[in-house]
Design an enzyme around this catalytic site. Sequence first.
Site, short mmCIF file in Angstrom:
data_model
loop_
_atom_site.label_atom_id
_atom_site.label_comp_id
_atom_site.label_asym_id
_atom_site.label_seq_id
_atom_site.Cartn_x
_atom_site.Cartn_y
_atom_site.Cartn_z
N LYS A 91 102.34 -26.03 3.89
CA LYS A 91 101.11 -25.82 4.67
C LYS A 91 100.52 -27.16 5.02
O LYS A 91 100.37 -28.02 4.16
CB LYS A 91 100.10 -25.01 3.82
CG LYS A 91 98.81 -24.70 4.56
CD LYS A 91 98.97 -23.50 5.45
CE LYS A 91 97.89 -23.40 6.53
NZ LYS A 91 98.21 -24.18 7.75
N GLN A 112 98.85 -33.93 1.37
CA GLN A 112 98.60 -32.50 1.55
C GLN A 112 99.02 -31.70 0.31
O GLN A 112 98.39 -30.71 -0.04
CB GLN A 112 99.36 -32.01 2.79
CG GLN A 112 98.84 -30.71 3.35
CD GLN A 112 97.65 -30.89 4.29
OE1 GLN A 112 97.67 -31.76 5.14
NE2 GLN A 112 96.62 -30.10 4.11
N LYS A 115 96.12 -32.09 -2.19
CA LYS A 115 94.92 -31.47 -1.62
C LYS A 115 95.02 -29.96 -1.71
O LYS A 115 94.10 -29.28 -2.18
CB LYS A 115 94.80 -31.90 -0.15
CG LYS A 115 93.56 -31.37 0.55
CD LYS A 115 93.66 -31.47 2.07
CE LYS A 115 93.99 -32.84 2.57
NZ LYS A 115 93.78 -32.97 4.03
N LYS A 127 103.51 -31.42 6.73
CA LYS A 127 102.76 -31.97 7.86
C LYS A 127 103.73 -32.21 9.01
O LYS A 127 104.93 -32.39 8.79
CB LYS A 127 102.13 -33.31 7.47
CG LYS A 127 100.93 -33.69 8.31
CD LYS A 127 99.68 -33.07 7.76
CE LYS A 127 98.47 -33.34 8.62
NZ LYS A 127 97.24 -32.97 7.91
N GLY A 166 96.17 -27.30 12.87
CA GLY A 166 95.77 -28.46 13.67
C GLY A 166 95.55 -29.71 12.83
O GLY A 166 95.53 -29.67 11.60
N ASP A 167 95.39 -30.82 13.52
CA ASP A 167 94.97 -32.10 12.96
C ASP A 167 94.50 -32.89 14.19
O ASP A 167 94.17 -32.28 15.21
CB ASP A 167 96.13 -32.79 12.21
CG ASP A 167 95.66 -33.91 11.28
OD1 ASP A 167 95.24 -33.62 10.16
OD2 ASP A 167 95.70 -35.09 11.69
N ASN A 242 86.57 -32.86 15.82
CA ASN A 242 86.25 -31.61 15.12
C ASN A 242 85.64 -31.84 13.74
O ASN A 242 84.63 -31.22 13.39
CB ASN A 242 87.53 -30.75 15.02
CG ASN A 242 87.34 -29.57 14.09
OD1 ASN A 242 87.62 -29.66 12.89
ND2 ASN A 242 86.84 -28.47 14.61
N SER A 378 92.15 -22.32 5.99
CA SER A 378 93.43 -21.87 6.55
C SER A 378 94.07 -20.85 5.61
O SER A 378 94.65 -19.86 6.04
CB SER A 378 94.39 -23.05 6.73
OG SER A 378 94.13 -23.73 7.93
N1 GLU Z 1 95.02 -31.01 9.10
C1 GLU Z 1 94.13 -30.48 8.11
C2 GLU Z 1 94.25 -31.27 6.83
O1 GLU Z 1 94.45 -32.46 6.89
C3 GLU Z 1 94.26 -28.97 7.94
C4 GLU Z 1 95.61 -28.46 7.61
C5 GLU Z 1 95.73 -26.92 7.62
O2 GLU Z 1 94.76 -26.24 7.86
O3 GLU Z 1 96.85 -26.47 7.38
O4 GLU Z 1 94.12 -30.80 5.73
#
Ligand code: GLU
Length: 446
Positions: A91, A112, A115, A127, A166-167, A242, A378
């Site tokens: 994810k 990620q 996190k 990612k 998104g990012d 955003n 998400s």
């Molecule tokens: N790009 C965002 C992050 O850095 C969200 C990633 C997501 O929602 O999968 O965590």
Amino acid sequence: MLHERLEPVYENVVQRNRGEDEFHQAVREVLESIGPVIDKHPEYAEQKIIERICEPERQIVFRVPWEDDRGEVQINRGFRVEFNSALGPYKGGLRFHPSVYQGIVKFLGFEQIFKNALTGQPIGGGKGGSDFDPKGRSDREVMRFCQSFMTELHRHIGEYTDVPAGDIGVGGREIGYLFGQYKRITNRYESGVLTGKHLSFGGARVRTEATGYGCAFFVQEMLAARGQSFDGKQVVVSGSGNVAIYTMAKVHQLGGTVVACSDSSGYVVDEKGIDVELIKQIKEVERGRIATYAERRPGAKFVAQRSVWEVPCDVAMPSATQNELTDADAAALIANGCIAVGEGANMPTTPEAVRSFQEAGVAFGPGKAANAGGVATSALEMQQNASRDSWSFEFTEKRLEEIMKDVHARCYATAAEYGMPGNYVAGANIAGFTNVADAMLRLGLV
Ligand code: GLU
């Protein structure tokens, strides 16, 4: 300082991933925190858990050919790094920006993992993205690019496999085009394959606001832990995308005043408090530059090509991009009396600047924890998709707030447990790492 058992691990990462500076930086930051964990849990080292975590499970690099409005053929490079699936399907977002290369995608994918673990939701880490530059591109060009990108990506993703979102450079518009093409190619209405979708095709309320709102909630918790609040505080937010927009909106609701924000051309100062609706109009509707804000808002001032961190504030919330807040910026913030920093972006603060904040006793919330609200929401979108449900704004925001309070509490308690009270960097890295490491041990050598 690296634990002696981790030094060769880090050296090996640098050797095997040459030139990927941001990835090295992200790995080093985590390894610097987990020395005490290795002493406490020798089984992690014996089973080579750290070496395994540093090696992505799968990396995909592909050509993205498309045609621009003049009929000229364009070639970009697409990436998806599926880093770790111990806790759930990969994810993480997609970033479309000219700076994107393997090292950026890997640093983001690596962060990620931890996190996502911190959110307590069942999601692994990944990612992706492309060096495509959406700036100045027409809507049709963006659509054709997204369609070509998904024509390759679709074979690698799925609601039980890998769930992009998104990012930077990828928002609701891009997710729409990507989902449309996925649906067409696969002949499946598989809502859970992407998050950040529009409400009309399976999106979740609060997902758009989630990263910024979550970051404000996290900073509120850091302030509360020191007997303070946002009330009456001056806040500076970098960026105007955003994350920055919804950080500003929530800070204002919580009683703070955001006096400055920025884009790559410079920053605007507005002592009355940034008018978030005007920023939204300029950046999201007109896709314009931030100087326009000062032209339209009486009393506001635009400062070209300087660092927004020279504006005095109590709380700094870097929400633009990696390594945007340098040691010189940290020195200026500390001299101006800044008491808390919350990272809305991924790794926006350089390692030297992080150290300066910690030495000065500034409460420092690293992105892995502070910006986890986006990906956490998400995961809530995935829950709604799996049960074909749709939750109210109020309920979803409440869930987000609870998750951010839990993330804060987990970091705070872990830092204290390991003898580093108030050190959110150590708390986040250790808590995230041990979650993933324990799952990996139980899953065997896979
Ligand atoms: N790009 C965002 C992050 O850095 C969200 C990633 C997501 O929602 O999968 O965590």
